[in-house]
Enzyme design. Structure first.
Site, short mmCIF file in Angstrom:
data_model
loop_
_atom_site.label_atom_id
_atom_site.label_comp_id
_atom_site.label_asym_id
_atom_site.label_seq_id
_atom_site.Cartn_x
_atom_site.Cartn_y
_atom_site.Cartn_z
N ASP A 566 -14.54 10.52 -60.66
CA ASP A 566 -15.90 10.20 -60.25
C ASP A 566 -15.99 8.67 -60.13
OD1 ASP A 566 -18.92 11.21 -60.13
OD2 ASP A 566 -18.86 9.35 -61.32
N ILE A 567 -16.53 8.20 -59.00
CA ILE A 567 -16.65 6.75 -58.79
C ILE A 567 -17.71 6.20 -59.73
CG2 ILE A 567 -17.23 4.96 -57.11
CD1 ILE A 567 -16.24 6.82 -54.93
N GLU A 609 -20.05 11.61 -55.25
CA GLU A 609 -18.95 10.65 -55.39
C GLU A 609 -17.82 11.23 -56.23
OE1 GLU A 609 -22.12 9.55 -58.46
OE2 GLU A 609 -22.02 10.35 -56.43
#
Length: 694
Positions: A566-567, A609
């Site tokens: 996950d960004i 994301e």
């Protein structure tokens, strides 16, 4: 000298060539013959004699000295002349030894004279030779008419009921030689003549109750096959013998012709009504001197009506328009007896007694009778044939028009690959400047066509009698690019492949449309399993891959891992730098991951994301190493704003009893564990126990 007076009155005197190496004898003979009304030329050697006989003089008779004192003696010269021309030759000799006489007999000479013979004997011998020659010609005419009649002619001696002779058509149709025919009787070839009512008809003829009888029967060939015929019988007396002349028409082709015409749904008069060919003889004034019954059937005039009449005025349409030309032609024929300028057989339009137009096939042959030229004509009524021919020509003209204006290219080639026909559409498709330029190409050997494989397929079609259809992209020598659908079909004549018919359809527009549709289909298919923004696979595709992999591992064993990332702080990037920069960050992350993972691995956008990497046949330890490498690479991404890009990773390996949901949940929990540790780090499978105790 009555003979001399008659000769000089002729419009053209009889030509005599005197061949002798003695000048004195040539002069004496020339004076004698000239005084008797002959046109005379002399030759002193074999070469002059041959030249005059063939080219410069064309004599009616030759007086030939045997002892020429040349490379060839007179007999050898005569043989050479007679090989090409039928000219009466009388030999002059001072020697009458048996050897000389035997050599003379070997030629078709008209006797010989000793050089010391009297002038009267010379003139008498010449006149006898000319008369004999005329009789021979007359005999040749009737033999020609008999032998070459299109009908079967057979002559029977009624005393012993055996055939005397039969013409060529009869012999060939029955299958017997000339000698075999003489050992046969009519009943051998026509068994039905013994049956009533045919027997009764023949009896009436023999009893002179009828002058001729006609009937239909069948003939039996030597090979025991039969064929239908129409027979006309006449009895005549000849040298104290009663002879029966049979004029036989083979009806086989008539029946075939009737069937074909019936299929075309129109009725024509049966061939039996005009089956026998007309035989006519016309003198040098254009008047009829011989007219057989078949001529009456064809033209409608009886023998009494036509004999000594100008036949051309009666049967030639619009004769008055060509009368002057006809008079010139008859004058020429009267003098030369030459018909070589006519191409036999002739197809002509004529009219019958009732003014009806008919088409005839005419064969003309010149013959000299009583010192005058006559024309022997054999006439066949081809009216119905001509109508069918015109119909066929019109049909082919229509087919040609259709081919010329067809929306597809049409070519025809022979078995050697030479182009025989090409329509306008082919020129348009190829970009060719002309038909002539196109026909210069050989379809089997032209390198351009060989390179594209066309020649190989054409050769296969011709050699194997096989229809071939294929599509090919081609660039012509005139620079035209196009896609073509090619249809090659063998052309068959007499059960043999004589070439090929080629249909060339320009399918370029279709191919462009197909390619457009194909690309759209690929794009739609890709959209069905990829993320439109990043190009990574979508959630649905990943779930399918995981389902397949779990089944495989359960069945065959093995392992695999997933990485869920996950960004970090992605909302801050969107809020501070804008959504375009956020989208760019997502694309950079996907690009960075794709550059590092294997082709067998699957990268999917899980949502927002979040991304999941599926790693088949990969233990969790190696997956963790890859995750760490990816974390470092992602952290180096530079955006067009102050914000940095980092990501948190959770690495989970497949465990026995796992489902898709349990595996992904474990990886998700590990990812959140990484977030709790401060983000931009990796949490792996070894933390599972810790997570379970939380």
């Amino acid at each position: 000298m009555g003979i001399s007076e008659n000769r000089t009155l002729d419009s053209e005197r009889i030509k005599i060539l005197v061949v002798d190496d003695s000048r004195l004898l040539r002069v004496m003979m020339s004076d004698l013959l000239t005084a008797n009304g002959y046109e005379v030329r002399t030759a002193s050697n074999s070469f002059e004699a041959i030249d005059m006989a063939f080219y410069t003089f064309s004599p009616d008779l030759i007086l030939m000295d045997i002892e020429l004192g040349d490379e060839m003696d007179g007999i050898e010269v005569a043989k050479k002349i007679l090989q090409k021309k039928d000219i009466p030759i009388i030999f002059l000799t001072a020697k009458t030894s048996p050897e000389v006489i035997n050599r003379i007999k070997e030629t078709t000479a008209y006797g010989y004279l000793e050089k010391k013979v009297s002038n009267e004997a010379i003139i008498s011998a010449i006149e006898m030779a000319l008369k004999l020659y005329s009789v021979n010609n007359l005999a040749s005419m009737f033999k020609h008419i008999f032998e070459n009649s299109p009908n079967e002619l057979l002559i029977t001696d009624l005393q012993n009921n055996k055939f005397i002779t039969a013409n060529k058509n009869a012999r060939e149709n029955l299958g017997y030689s000339e000698e075999e025919i003489k050992n046969l009787s009519p009943r051998d070839i026509a068994p039905e003549i013994l049956e009533s009512p045919i027997r009764e008809l023949i009896q009436k003829l023999c009893d002179k109750k009828e002058t001729s009888v006609a009937f239909k029967t069948y003939h039996l060939r030597k090979d025991k096959t039969t064929y239908p015929v129409q027979v006309e019988l006449n009895v005549l007396d000849y040298l104290g013998k009663k002879l029966c002349v049979a004029n036989v028409q083979d009806l086989t082709y008539q029946k075939v012709f009737e069937k074909k015409l019936a299929e075309k749904d129109y009725i024509i008069k049966l061939l039996t009504d005009s089956a026998f060919d007309a035989i006519t003889v016309i003198n040098d004034e254009g008047k009829v001197v011989f007219w057989n019954p078949a001529a009456e059937r064809i033209f409608g005039y009886s023998e009494k009506e036509i004999i000594n009449e100008d036949v051309h005025k009666l049967i030639v349409p619009c004769y008055e328009k060509i009368e002057n030309s006809f008079v010139d032609y008859m004058n020429y024929f009267r003098q030369k007896g030459d018909l070589s300028f006519l191409r036999n057989p002739l197809e002509l339009m004529a009219k019958n007694k009732y003014g009806e137009t008919i088409y005839i096939e005419l064969t003309l042959s010149p013959i000299k009778l009583n010192e005058k030229w006559h024309a022997v004509g054999i006439v066949r009524d081809i009216t119905e044939k001509k109508k069918s021919q015109i119909e066929i020509e019109n049909m082919w003209r229509m087919y040609f028009e259709l081919a010329e204006h067809a929306p597809v290219g049409i070519l025809r080639c022979d078995k050697d690959g030479n182009i025989i026909y090409v329509n306008k559409k082919v020129l348009e498709i190829l970009g060719s400047p002309s038909e002539e330029e196109t026909r210069k190409i050989n379809l089997l050997t032209f390198p351009h066509l060989v390179g594209y494989g066309f020649s190989t397929k054409l050769k296969e079609c011709l050699e194997n009698n096989k229809t071939i259809i294929f599509e090919v992209f081609y660039k012509s020598i005139w620079g035209k690019d196009f896609w073509a659908r090619v249809h090659i079909k063998p052309h068959i004549e007499s059960n043999k492949v004589t070439g090929a018919l080629i249909i060339l359809d320009d399918i370029t527009d279709r191919k462009i449309l197909e390619e457009k549709i194909r690309r759209q289909a690929i794009r739609l298919r890709r959209l069905s399993y990829t993320d439109d923004l990043t190009g990574a696979f979508n959630r649905r595709f990943l779930l399918k891959k995981l389902e397949e992999e779990i089944e495989r591992v359960k069945r065959y064993g093995g392992n695999f891992s997933i990485i869920l990332l996950d960004i970090d702080n992605f909302k801050k990037i969107n809020d501070r730098c804008g959504h375009n920069t956020g989208d760019l960050a997502l694309k950079y992350v996907v690009k960075t991951i794709k550059e590092r993972i294997r082709k067998a691995d699957t990268l999917a956008r899980w949502g927002g994301e979040e991304f999941i990497i599926f790693l088949p046949s990969t233990p969790v330890e190696k997956a963790t190493i890859l995750a760490e490498t990816l974390r470092e690479n992602i952290s180096r991404i530079t955006l067009p704003c102050p914000e940095k890009v980092t990501a948190s990773f959770g690495v989970a390996g497949f465990l026995e009893g796992d489902t898709i949901d349990s595996l992904i949940k474990r990886a998700d929990d590990l990812m959140y564990r990484a977030k709790e540790k401060g983000k931009n780090c990796v949490a792996c499978q070894k933390d599972v126990d810790h997570i379970n105790n939380m």
